[in-house]
Write a protein that holds these residues in place. Structure first.
Motif, PDB file in Angstrom:
ATOM      1  N   HIS A  94     -15.325  29.008 -26.063  1.00  7.44           N
ATOM      2  CA  HIS A  94     -15.031  30.443 -26.047  1.00  7.44           C
ATOM      3  C   HIS A  94     -15.303  31.130 -27.368  1.00  7.44           C
ATOM      4  CE1 HIS A  94     -12.047  28.666 -23.063  1.00  7.44           C
ATOM      5  NE2 HIS A  94     -13.016  29.205 -22.358  1.00  7.44           N
ATOM      6  N   GLY A  95     -15.494  30.371 -28.448  1.00  7.44           N
ATOM      7  CA  GLY A  95     -15.681  31.044 -29.711  1.00  7.44           C
ATOM      8  C   GLY A  95     -16.246  30.173 -30.814  1.00  7.44           C
ATOM      9  N   PHE A  96     -16.761  30.862 -31.835  1.00  9.01           N
ATOM     10  CA  PHE A  96     -17.285  30.243 -33.049  1.00  9.01           C
ATOM     11  C   PHE A  96     -16.654  30.946 -34.235  1.00  9.01           C
ATOM     12  CE2 PHE A  96     -20.215  30.781 -36.622  1.00  9.01           C
ATOM     13  CZ  PHE A  96     -20.449  29.464 -36.975  1.00  9.01           C
ATOM     14  N   SER A  97     -16.171  30.167 -35.204  1.00 11.10           N
ATOM     15  CA  SER A  97     -15.504  30.780 -36.353  1.00 11.10           C
ATOM     16  C   SER A  97     -16.011  30.202 -37.666  1.00 11.10           C
ATOM     17  CB  SER A  97     -13.986  30.609 -36.258  1.00 11.10           C
ATOM     18  OG  SER A  97     -13.624  29.265 -36.030  1.00 11.10           O
ATOM     19  N   ALA A  98     -16.104  31.099 -38.655  1.00 13.64           N
ATOM     20  CA  ALA A  98     -16.491  30.726 -40.014  1.00 13.64           C
ATOM     21  C   ALA A  98     -15.239  30.685 -40.883  1.00 13.64           C
ATOM     22  CB  ALA A  98     -17.487  31.736 -40.572  1.00 13.64           C
ATOM     23  N   GLU A 132     -18.205  43.443 -32.674  1.00 14.00           N
ATOM     24  CA  GLU A 132     -17.183  43.811 -31.690  1.00 14.00           C
ATOM     25  C   GLU A 132     -16.302  42.640 -31.270  1.00 14.00           C
ATOM     26  OE1 GLU A 132     -17.255  45.238 -27.105  1.00 14.00           O
ATOM     27  OE2 GLU A 132     -18.364  46.508 -28.504  1.00 14.00           O
ATOM     28  N   GLY A 133     -16.883  41.454 -31.112  1.00 17.46           N
ATOM     29  CA  GLY A 133     -16.106  40.316 -30.642  1.00 17.46           C
ATOM     30  C   GLY A 133     -15.374  39.561 -31.722  1.00 17.46           C
ATOM     31  N   CYS A 134     -15.486  39.981 -32.982  1.00 19.15           N
ATOM     32  CA  CYS A 134     -14.755  39.317 -34.068  1.00 19.15           C
ATOM     33  C   CYS A 134     -13.368  39.945 -34.130  1.00 19.15           C
ATOM     34  CB  CYS A 134     -15.485  39.500 -35.397  1.00 19.15           C
ATOM     35  SG  CYS A 134     -14.801  38.498 -36.743  1.00 19.15           S
ATOM     36  N   ASP A 135     -12.386  39.226 -33.638  1.00 19.34           N
ATOM     37  CA  ASP A 135     -11.083  39.847 -33.449  1.00 19.34           C
ATOM     38  C   ASP A 135      -9.956  39.200 -34.229  1.00 19.34           C
ATOM     39  OD1 ASP A 135     -10.878  37.534 -31.994  1.00 19.34           O
ATOM     40  OD2 ASP A 135     -10.779  38.523 -30.037  1.00 19.34           O
ATOM     41  N   SER A 136     -10.282  38.384 -35.245  1.00 18.14           N
ATOM     42  CA  SER A 136      -9.210  37.901 -36.122  1.00 18.14           C
ATOM     43  C   SER A 136      -9.767  37.546 -37.492  1.00 18.14           C
ATOM     44  CB  SER A 136      -8.483  36.695 -35.511  1.00 18.14           C
ATOM     45  OG  SER A 136      -9.290  35.558 -35.487  1.00 18.14           O
ATOM     46  N   PHE A 137      -8.907  37.722 -38.496  1.00 12.90           N
ATOM     47  CA  PHE A 137      -9.270  37.496 -39.899  1.00 12.90           C
ATOM     48  C   PHE A 137      -8.073  36.798 -40.532  1.00 12.90           C
ATOM     49  CE2 PHE A 137      -9.621  38.896 -44.360  1.00 12.90           C
ATOM     50  CZ  PHE A 137     -10.980  38.726 -44.617  1.00 12.90           C
ATOM     51  N   THR A 138      -8.247  35.521 -40.856  1.00 15.93           N
ATOM     52  CA  THR A 138      -7.130  34.695 -41.330  1.00 15.93           C
ATOM     53  C   THR A 138      -7.345  34.272 -42.774  1.00 15.93           C
ATOM     54  OG1 THR A 138      -6.681  33.852 -39.102  1.00 15.93           O
ATOM     55  CG2 THR A 138      -5.830  32.571 -40.953  1.00 15.93           C
ATOM     56  N   ILE A 139      -6.400  34.642 -43.629  1.00 15.17           N
ATOM     57  CA  ILE A 139      -6.419  34.231 -45.034  1.00 15.17           C
ATOM     58  C   ILE A 139      -5.787  32.852 -45.141  1.00 15.17           C
ATOM     59  CG2 ILE A 139      -5.630  34.848 -47.354  1.00 15.17           C
ATOM     60  CD1 ILE A 139      -5.395  37.769 -46.254  1.00 15.17           C
ATOM     61  N   GLY A 199     -16.457  34.678 -28.588  1.00 13.31           N
ATOM     62  CA  GLY A 199     -15.625  35.323 -29.577  1.00 13.31           C
ATOM     63  C   GLY A 199     -15.987  34.776 -30.950  1.00 13.31           C
ATOM     64  N   THR A 200     -15.728  35.562 -31.994  1.00 15.56           N
ATOM     65  CA  THR A 200     -15.960  35.098 -33.362  1.00 15.56           C
ATOM     66  C   THR A 200     -14.729  35.431 -34.205  1.00 15.56           C
ATOM     67  OG1 THR A 200     -17.091  37.169 -33.937  1.00 15.56           O
ATOM     68  CG2 THR A 200     -18.466  35.311 -33.244  1.00 15.56           C
ATOM     69  N   ALA A 201     -14.616  34.775 -35.351  1.00 14.51           N
ATOM     70  CA  ALA A 201     -13.460  34.983 -36.211  1.00 14.51           C
ATOM     71  C   ALA A 201     -13.751  34.465 -37.605  1.00 14.51           C
ATOM     72  CB  ALA A 201     -12.238  34.259 -35.637  1.00 14.51           C
ATOM     73  N   ILE A 202     -13.037  35.009 -38.572  1.00 13.18           N
ATOM     74  CA  ILE A 202     -12.950  34.436 -39.916  1.00 13.18           C
ATOM     75  C   ILE A 202     -11.605  33.728 -39.963  1.00 13.18           C
ATOM     76  CG2 ILE A 202     -12.935  34.868 -42.388  1.00 13.18           C
ATOM     77  CD1 ILE A 202     -15.574  35.593 -41.068  1.00 13.18           C
ATOM     78  N   THR A 203     -11.607  32.428 -40.189  1.00 14.95           N
ATOM     79  CA  THR A 203     -10.393  31.645 -39.949  1.00 14.95           C
ATOM     80  C   THR A 203      -9.688  31.086 -41.182  1.00 14.95           C
ATOM     81  OG1 THR A 203     -11.821  29.728 -39.574  1.00 14.95           O
ATOM     82  CG2 THR A 203     -11.078  30.944 -37.629  1.00 14.95           C
ATOM     83  N   GLU A 204     -10.361  31.000 -42.328  1.00 18.28           N
ATOM     84  CA  GLU A 204      -9.710  30.332 -43.463  1.00 18.28           C
ATOM     85  C   GLU A 204     -10.112  30.960 -44.788  1.00 18.28           C
ATOM     86  OE1 GLU A 204     -10.158  26.062 -43.436  1.00 18.28           O
ATOM     87  OE2 GLU A 204     -10.135  25.944 -41.251  1.00 18.28           O
ATOM     88  N   ILE A 205     -10.235  32.264 -44.831  1.00 21.19           N
ATOM     89  CA  ILE A 205     -10.822  32.872 -46.022  1.00 21.19           C
ATOM     90  C   ILE A 205      -9.898  32.792 -47.232  1.00 21.19           C
ATOM     91  CG2 ILE A 205     -10.040  35.221 -45.424  1.00 21.19           C
ATOM     92  CD1 ILE A 205     -12.726  36.177 -46.700  1.00 21.19           C
ATOM     93  N   ASP A 206     -10.493  32.429 -48.347  1.00 27.79           N
ATOM     94  CA  ASP A 206      -9.910  32.621 -49.667  1.00 27.79           C
ATOM     95  C   ASP A 206     -11.082  32.816 -50.624  1.00 27.79           C
ATOM     96  OD1 ASP A 206     -10.822  29.919 -49.934  1.00 27.79           O
ATOM     97  OD2 ASP A 206      -8.816  29.169 -49.513  1.00 27.79           O
ATOM     98  N   VAL A 207     -10.806  33.366 -51.783  1.00 26.79           N
ATOM     99  CA  VAL A 207     -11.874  33.651 -52.752  1.00 26.79           C
ATOM    100  C   VAL A 207     -11.420  33.111 -54.104  1.00 26.79           C
ATOM    101  CG1 VAL A 207     -13.345  35.403 -53.800  1.00 26.79           C
ATOM    102  CG2 VAL A 207     -12.495  35.736 -51.455  1.00 26.79           C
ATOM    103  N   ARG A 208     -11.853  31.901 -54.418  1.00 27.56           N
ATOM    104  CA  ARG A 208     -11.422  31.244 -55.652  1.00 27.56           C
ATOM    105  C   ARG A 208     -12.293  31.685 -56.827  1.00 27.56           C
ATOM    106  NH1 ARG A 208     -14.404  27.488 -52.719  1.00 27.56           N
ATOM    107  NH2 ARG A 208     -16.052  26.416 -53.875  1.00 27.56           N
ATOM    108  N   MET A 209     -11.812  31.373 -58.021  1.00 23.53           N
ATOM    109  CA  MET A 209     -12.539  31.738 -59.234  1.00 23.53           C
ATOM    110  C   MET A 209     -12.254  30.704 -60.315  1.00 23.53           C
ATOM    111  SD  MET A 209     -10.101  34.961 -60.341  1.00 23.53           S
ATOM    112  CE  MET A 209     -10.092  35.633 -58.677  1.00 23.53           C
ATOM    113  N   THR A 210     -13.193  30.533 -61.235  1.00 17.99           N
ATOM    114  CA  THR A 210     -12.977  29.702 -62.412  1.00 17.99           C
ATOM    115  C   THR A 210     -12.160  30.512 -63.399  1.00 17.99           C
ATOM    116  OG1 THR A 210     -15.073  28.534 -62.072  1.00 17.99           O
ATOM    117  CG2 THR A 210     -14.088  28.426 -64.269  1.00 17.99           C
TER     118      THR A 210
END
Length: 390
Positions: free
Chosen positions: A253-257, A325-332, A284-295
């Motif tokens: 049902h979906g693919f997530s990055a 349109e089908g990207c319906d979640s954004f998870t940090i 469906g699509t989603a962003i499932t584990e986003i974080d933005v690290r830095m040195t």
């Protein structure tokens, strides 16, 4: 076609802030870091800012590497953490508490205590749950990786695990990461690292989806991986696999990055294009584990420039998702640096989340909030995607 969105001026943004649910003089308000255009008397909450049908989520800290740190389990011991978790997010993902080594420590033994608590917490606070994860090469228990099993036994172990875990939470988990990180960076299946692929062959991927679907026909079932934010060899492999699974009638049902990003690298500009091609497959699509690290500098504190760039990365990632349109979640992947996995696995790096260790909100928090609020203003209703919407 989606209405064109326009930049909201600082004055308009202040006028659009969400009414406070607690008195302005509360301790929570006093502890906030407010950019100039945000009113001190308003309680900005991400879940209130999100458009209807769009979920803003976070990983729930606990289990895994947290067991090795010099603090008690965050989810059970830190009241302020739980309060912020409930107020800010309408979707939760167990960071480690549903992975094999944690939930299935022995062949004939399951430990559902922490997973149960998270699911109950979500139910009390009107949150959906993303289950993570069922088939993976990492964080498997020693009894599984070091056991001497026939192919038939292994197949039975996987089927029983999926059936037991997914079935236990039938109707209470919105989405499952069924197959996690099954390709390497070159787009080849991890046939050496992944015990299931190595011993049972690639056909077990479809089996896992079918078993999960039987256990909970209402849950949405996803492929999930890192390094697939752009169109590249790895995401191409997922695209072709998705086409094959769909053609074979597999309940995918979906693919997530995941989107574990770093300021050491440019922002993945192809994120929207990549999500859109999976959306065009009907997934469906989603962003499932986003974080933005830095040195981090020698001081251990990020510079103002780093925080600005981090906020821009969060903004770009969220905008890319919202524009599909089908990207319906954004998870940090964790909302406070206090419990982030990043410093544990990336020496000299950190500050990857949207709040500091003392829960002060960073520019990245307000970048996410303003982007959600802007989208909600210009696009008040997002159609549900997938099997019956949300």
């Amino acid at each position: 076609m989606r209405p064109i969105r326009f930049a909201i001026t600082a004055l308009a943004a202040a006028a659009l802030t969400v009414p406070a649910a607690v008195p302005a003089a509360s301790a929570d308000t006093a502890e906030r870091h407010w950019p100039p255009h945000h009113s001190h008397g308003k309680a900005e909450r991400l879940r209130w800012a999100a458009p209807h049908g769009f979920h803003i989520g976070t990983a729930v800290a606990g289990g895994g590497h947290h067991l090795e740190q010099d603090y008690p389990d965050p989810f059970t011991s830190d009241r302020r953490y739980r309060r912020t978790l409930a107020r800010q997010f309408d979707s939760v993902s167990p960071e480690n508490q549903m992975k094999w080594e944690y939930i299935h420590p022995e062949r004939d033994e399951y430990d559902f205590e922490m997973a149960d608590r998270i699911v109950r917490f979500a139910g009390r606070h009107g949150q959906v749950v993303r289950g993570h994860t069922l088939l993976w090469h990492s964080q498997n228990p020693a009894w599984l990786e070091e056991g001497d099993f026939s192919d038939a036994e292994l197949r039975s172990i996987l089927r029983d695990h999926i059936t037991t875990v997914v079935g236990r939470y039938r109707g209470r988990i919105q989405q499952w990461d069924v197959a996690n990180e099954i390709f390497d960076s070159e787009g080849n299946l991890r046939t050496e690292e992944n015990i299931w692929l190595r011993e049972l062959g690639p056909g077990v991927i479809a089996d896992a989806f079918r078993w999960a679907h039987r256990a909970d026909p209402h849950a949405e079932l996803y492929l999930n991986d890192y390094g697939v934010e752009s169109v590249n060899a790895k995401s191409d492999a997922y695209y072709e696999l998705s086409r094959e699974l769909l053609a074979d009638g597999v309940p995918l049902h979906g693919f997530s990055a995941q989107a574990h990003l770093s300021l050491d690298y440019p922002f993945p500009g192809g994120l929207e294009e990549n999500l859109r091609r999976f959306d065009e497959l009907g997934l469906g699509t989603a962003i499932t584990e986003i974080d933005v690290r830095m040195t981090l500098p020698e001081s251990g504190e990020p510079t103002a420039e780093q925080l600005d760039t981090q906020a821009d990365y969060y903004r770009q990632a969220l905008s890319a998702c919202l524009d599909v349109e089908g990207c319906d979640s954004f998870t940090i992947w964790g909302f406070t640096d206090k419990y982030s996995w990043v410093p544990v696995f990336f020496e000299g790096q950190g500050a990857a989340t949207v709040m500091t260790e003392d829960f002060t909100r960073k520019k990245s928090f307000f970048a996410v909030y303003d982007t959600l609020k802007d989208e909600k203003r210009w696009w008040p209703g997002r159609p549900g995607h997938g099997r019956g919407g949300h």
